[in-house]
Design an enzyme around this catalytic site. Structure first.
Site, mmCIF file in Angstrom:
data_model
loop_
_atom_site.group_PDB
_atom_site.id
_atom_site.type_symbol
_atom_site.label_atom_id
_atom_site.label_comp_id
_atom_site.label_asym_id
_atom_site.label_seq_id
_atom_site.Cartn_x
_atom_site.Cartn_y
_atom_site.Cartn_z
ATOM 1 N N ASN A 1 0.810 -1.223 0.000
ATOM 2 C CA ASN A 1 0.000 0.000 0.000
ATOM 3 C C ASN A 1 0.844 1.274 0.000
ATOM 4 O OD1 ASN A 1 -2.425 1.297 -0.026
ATOM 5 N ND2 ASN A 1 -2.983 0.839 2.097
ATOM 6 N N HIS B 1 -3.123 -10.572 9.004
ATOM 7 C CA HIS B 1 -3.630 -9.313 8.479
ATOM 8 C C HIS B 1 -4.559 -9.583 7.291
ATOM 9 C CE1 HIS B 1 -2.157 -5.106 6.904
ATOM 10 N NE2 HIS B 1 -3.311 -5.009 7.530
ATOM 11 N N HIS C 1 -15.156 -5.614 11.282
ATOM 12 C CA HIS C 1 -14.779 -4.280 11.740
ATOM 13 C C HIS C 1 -15.980 -3.400 12.031
ATOM 14 C CE1 HIS C 1 -10.446 -4.454 10.738
ATOM 15 N NE2 HIS C 1 -10.878 -5.487 10.033
ATOM 16 N N HIS D 1 -2.557 0.580 16.634
ATOM 17 C CA HIS D 1 -1.832 1.062 15.452
ATOM 18 C C HIS D 1 -0.512 1.749 15.810
ATOM 19 C CE1 HIS D 1 -2.090 2.176 11.048
ATOM 20 N NE2 HIS D 1 -2.617 0.979 11.073
ATOM 21 N N ASP E 1 -6.354 -3.506 1.604
ATOM 22 C CA ASP E 1 -5.218 -3.235 0.706
ATOM 23 C C ASP E 1 -4.475 -4.530 0.354
ATOM 24 O OD1 ASP E 1 -4.756 -2.477 3.607
ATOM 25 O OD2 ASP E 1 -2.680 -2.685 2.981
ATOM 26 N N ARG F 1 0.703 -11.361 13.730
ATOM 27 C CA ARG F 1 -0.159 -10.772 12.712
ATOM 28 C C ARG F 1 0.597 -10.541 11.419
ATOM 29 N NH1 ARG F 1 -4.527 -8.725 12.277
ATOM 30 N NH2 ARG F 1 -4.175 -6.813 11.141
#
Ligand code: EZ4
Ligand code: CO
Length: 403
Positions: A38, A313, A123, A213, A317, A284
């Site tokens: 990405n 993950h 989500h 994050h 993207d 992840r």
């Protein structure tokens, strides 16, 4: 011997940018691999076109491990997101070919199914706590067993994980990087409230997750993990940057909230200490950014003996090719934990035909030989590449921070 006769890169933007590698063999088979990084798509495309594809033609598509090592050791320069994404694209395309040659879905080549379905997390996000919780309730009613919750932070104009559109999350939306603002103090005040309300409305028979994050220091992450313990999170993700893997020792000492990390990792070496010292609960990794299935098989075995499960993950993207590869892997691997799931746009699904399905919060990769995903090249050609950057993030005084 199944000789590779051609390999090409396909770049398209059906709603967002995707880079795809297509490898064809003399026997008339082909395989596809995702090569999307990405915001840096063309760097991987150039790495493949200029440096990898000329060495692939003529090689045996069946020798996946040998090709992997040829590209990894053979470059002399090791690791890094661009290289490892390019290697992953080749690796996944070759596994796709091997499945087609064997006439078996990929999970059968990886050891067969270890479970009936792959639990995914969906989500829920909104700028308000009430809105996030309402969206989460909706997902729970649709059958999802696990939900990630993100919400806006009062006093901040925008925040990671909170989308403009309810069903789609797309952070790479600037022709140049958009600038976001961040305040750890404001965030810390808001996040506990989200989980108080979430447990009140959703009850206890659903897994709740949260993504920090990479925005907290180790001691701040330790405190957040402790504060969230009463709400029994499935995991707290990317609580702190992990280039220095020892950062997680401090977090681990202070909280029993399970820890997940690693969507930006490129190889086992990025998480060797984290796993060996049992500082995390879930790894992840991203199939497309960490060397593909061949490398992640090694990582997963290493994780298994240290009580670390997978939690790959699966944001938008990563193309449906990566999603399919992840599902085959998840279905077969012994130490599967959970799989991230984010719906792609209808334009994306039209370009990438898929056999994977979702039902009551569980996914299956399907029974088509290989990955069970195809690319419609003529439709892809109608969506040319469009430059798009991920945002950058600054503290309120202007200091550049982690996004
Ligand atoms: O920000 O994939 O957990 N998921 C995430 C993602 C990442 C994007 C970056 O390209 O953190 O939304
Ligand atoms: Co994340």
């Amino acid at each position: 011997m199944s000789k590779i006769i051609s390999a090409k890169v396909i770049i398209c933007s059906p709603g967002r940018n995707f880079v795809t590698l297509k490898i064809e063999t003399e026997s008339g088979h082909y395989g596809i691999g995702d090569a999307t990084l990405n915001g840096r798509e063309l760097a991987v495309a150039a790495y493949l076109e200029e440096h990898v594809l000329p060495c692939l033609v003529g090689r045996d598509a069946q020798k996946i491990e040998d090709v992997w090592n040829y590209l990894y050791k053979g470059a002399y320069w090791r690791r890094g997101p661009v290289t490892m994404t390019a290697i992953a694209a080749v690796d996944v395309a070759l596994w796709d070919i091997k499945g087609k040659l064997a006439n078996l879905p990929l999970y059968q080549l990886l050891g067969g199914a270890s479970r009936d379905g792959v639990m995914v997390y969906a989500h829920a996000n909104h700028k308000t706590v009430a809105g996030t919780v309402a969206n989460a309730l909706d997902l729970k009613n649709k059958g999802f067993k696990a939900i990630r919750l993100q919400t806006g932070v009062p006093g901040l104009a925008s925040n990671y994980g909170v989308s403009k559109h309810k069903d789609f999350y797309e952070p790479a939306d600037g022709d140049l990087p958009v600038e976001n603002a961040w305040s750890t103090e404001k965030y810390m005040q808001s996040v506990e409230q989200l989980f108080v309300e979430a447990r009140r409305s959703l009850g206890w028979d659903v897994h709740l997750l949260h993504d920090v994050h990479h925005r907290l220091s180790p001691i701040e992450a330790a405190r957040l993990g402790k504060d969230l313990e009463p709400y029994r999170l499935f995991w707290m993700e990317d609580a702190s940057p992990a280039e220095n893997q020892k950062n997680f020792q401090l977090i681990r000492q202070h909280t029993t909230t399970p820890l997940a990390v690693g969507e930006v990792f490129n190889s086992l070496w990025d998480c060797k200490t984290l796993i060996e010292e049992q500082l995390i609960d879930y790894i992840r990794a991203t199939i497309v950014h960490a060397g593909g299935l061949s490398h992640l098989r090694k990582l997963a075995c290493f994780a298994e003996i240290h009580n670390v499960k997978t939690g790959f993950h699966g944001a938008t993207d990563l193309s449906p090719i990566t999603m399919a590869a992840a599902l085959h892997f998840d279905l077969s691997v012994a130490n599967f934990g959970i799989q991230e799931y984010m719906r792609h746009s209808d334009e994306t699904y039209a370009v990438f035909n898929r056999h994977y399905t979702i039902n009551e919060g569980y996914m299956l990769p399907g029974e088509a030989p290989g990955l069970g995903v195809d690319i419609d090249e003529s439709l892809a050609a109608k969506y040319p590449y469009k430059r798009a950057y991920l945002p950058v993030n600054r503290l309120e005084d202007g200091t550049l921070f982690h996004w």
